[in-house]
Design an enzyme around this catalytic site. Structure first.
Site, PDB file in Angstrom:
ATOM      1  CB  SER A   1      -0.935   0.065   1.351  1.00 28.55           C
ATOM      2  OG  SER A   1      -1.790  -1.033   1.304  1.00 28.55           O
TER       3      SER A   1
HETATM    4  N1  SAH Z   1      -1.005  -4.825   4.178  1.00 29.00           N
HETATM    5  C1  SAH Z   1      -0.069  -5.018   2.813  1.00 29.00           C
HETATM    6  C2  SAH Z   1      -0.774  -4.823   1.712  1.00 29.00           C
HETATM    7  C3  SAH Z   1      -1.718  -5.673   1.345  1.00 29.00           C
HETATM    8  S1  SAH Z   1      -2.388  -5.578  -0.320  1.00 29.00           S
HETATM    9  C4  SAH Z   1       1.246  -4.715   3.034  1.00 29.00           C
HETATM   10  O1  SAH Z   1       1.517  -3.733   3.842  1.00 29.00           O
HETATM   11  O2  SAH Z   1       1.947  -4.723   1.957  1.00 29.00           O
HETATM   12  C5  SAH Z   1      -3.736  -6.769   0.093  1.00 29.00           C
HETATM   13  C6  SAH Z   1      -3.315  -8.146   0.620  1.00 29.00           C
HETATM   14  O3  SAH Z   1      -4.603  -8.859   0.994  1.00 29.00           O
HETATM   15  C7  SAH Z   1      -2.672  -9.074  -0.527  1.00 29.00           C
HETATM   16  O4  SAH Z   1      -1.690  -9.682  -0.352  1.00 29.00           O
HETATM   17  C8  SAH Z   1      -3.939 -10.193  -0.975  1.00 29.00           C
HETATM   18  O5  SAH Z   1      -3.444 -11.287  -1.173  1.00 29.00           O
HETATM   19  C9  SAH Z   1      -4.516 -10.200   0.437  1.00 29.00           C
HETATM   20  N2  SAH Z   1      -5.948 -10.707   0.829  1.00 29.00           N
HETATM   21  C10 SAH Z   1      -6.990 -10.660  -0.131  1.00 29.00           C
HETATM   22  N3  SAH Z   1      -8.085 -11.232   0.398  1.00 29.00           N
HETATM   23  C11 SAH Z   1      -7.635 -11.918   1.391  1.00 29.00           C
HETATM   24  C12 SAH Z   1      -8.321 -12.588   2.458  1.00 29.00           C
HETATM   25  N4  SAH Z   1      -9.616 -12.956   2.188  1.00 29.00           N
HETATM   26  N5  SAH Z   1      -7.713 -13.160   3.549  1.00 29.00           N
HETATM   27  C13 SAH Z   1      -6.236 -12.672   3.432  1.00 29.00           C
HETATM   28  N6  SAH Z   1      -5.424 -12.058   2.783  1.00 29.00           N
HETATM   29  C14 SAH Z   1      -6.350 -11.682   1.936  1.00 29.00           C
END
Ligand code: SAH
Length: 216
Positions: free
Chosen positions: A66
């Site tokens: 993000s």
């Molecule tokens: N917090 C992260 C940004 C993540 S982007 C950082 O600091 O880099 C969002 C993430 O959520 C992705 O890796 C995606 O695979 C995950 N995601 C999406 N749906 C999800 C679910 N149901 N459970 C767990 N992770 C999920």
């Protein structure tokens, strides 16, 4: 191999934190955490030079780390206190988890993509961060470890998952972007009592989608 974190990187982070302050981030602990976490180590090498720009970037498996402003904004809304038990849904690169750890939280983070989960589980301890990492569907939360003081969802949901509401402590708060594929509203959901929740809106954002199930 893990790259270095030198004075130049520290200087770039200070500038980034100063920029986030200008953009409206007020909590000094959040800005301090941004100054501390070596964001360039969380990114693919080809993007390292962009690590301290206020932008989102690809981290593999079709996902993104993000934008720093978004990380700071969500962290500020979460009102993290020392020793809070925090559930993060969407581990991704692990950067947000590291920021929460710098704030003094006990972090439980869950990721649905095995590749990302495995990468973070080995990488974060190498640079001194120790969250509890889980591979699974964050829609369901982590019932075995509930209740949580705070829940932070870092992917865009189409609605608030009821399981996550149930895993919030009374008096606890959840920060979650909710909406359509290309636009979500940042919501803060406070649990007032066993049955009552209060929801407030905090502006528009765009996240990768919160998806059901896991990917091996
Ligand atoms: N917090 C992260 C940004 C993540 S982007 C950082 O600091 O880099 C969002 C993430 O959520 C992705 O890796 C995606 O695979 C995950 N995601 C999406 N749906 C999800 C679910 N149901 N459970 C767990 N992770 C999920």
């Amino acid at each position: 191999m893990t790259e270095k974190d030198d004075l130049r990187h520290k200087g770039m982070r200070k500038k980034l934190a100063d920029g986030l302050k200008v953009k409206g981030i007020r909590n000094p602990d959040v800005l301090e955490a941004i100054r501390k976490v070596p964001r360039h180590l969380f990114m693919e090498s080809s993007f390292i030079h962009f690590a301290y720009k206020d932008q989102a970037f690809p981290i593999g498996a079709g996902q993104t780390i993000s934008q720093p402003y978004t990380v700071a904004f969500q962290t500020e809304l979460l009102e993290v206190e020392k020793n809070d038990k925090v559930l993060e849904v969407g581990t991704g690169s692990g950067y947000q988890a590291a920021v929460l750890l710098e704030m003094g939280a006990k972090v439980f983070t869950i990721e649905r993509q095995k590749e990302l989960f495995l990468k973070v589980q080995s990488f974060l301890p190498e640079i001194g961060y120790h969250p509890a990492c889980f591979f699974g569907d964050g829609y369901k939360g982590l019932p075995g470890f509930a209740p949580f003081d705070k829940i932070l969802v870092t992917a865009g949901a189409s609605s608030i998952p009821p399981e996550l509401k149930e895993q919030l402590k009374i008096g606890g708060r959840m920060v979650i972007p909710v909406g359509h594929e290309n636009h979500q509203e940042m919501l803060v959901v406070e649990r007032i009592s066993e049955e009552e929740y209060k929801t407030k809106k905090h502006g528009g954002f765009v996240f990768v989608p919160l998806l059901k199930g896991t990917v091996n």
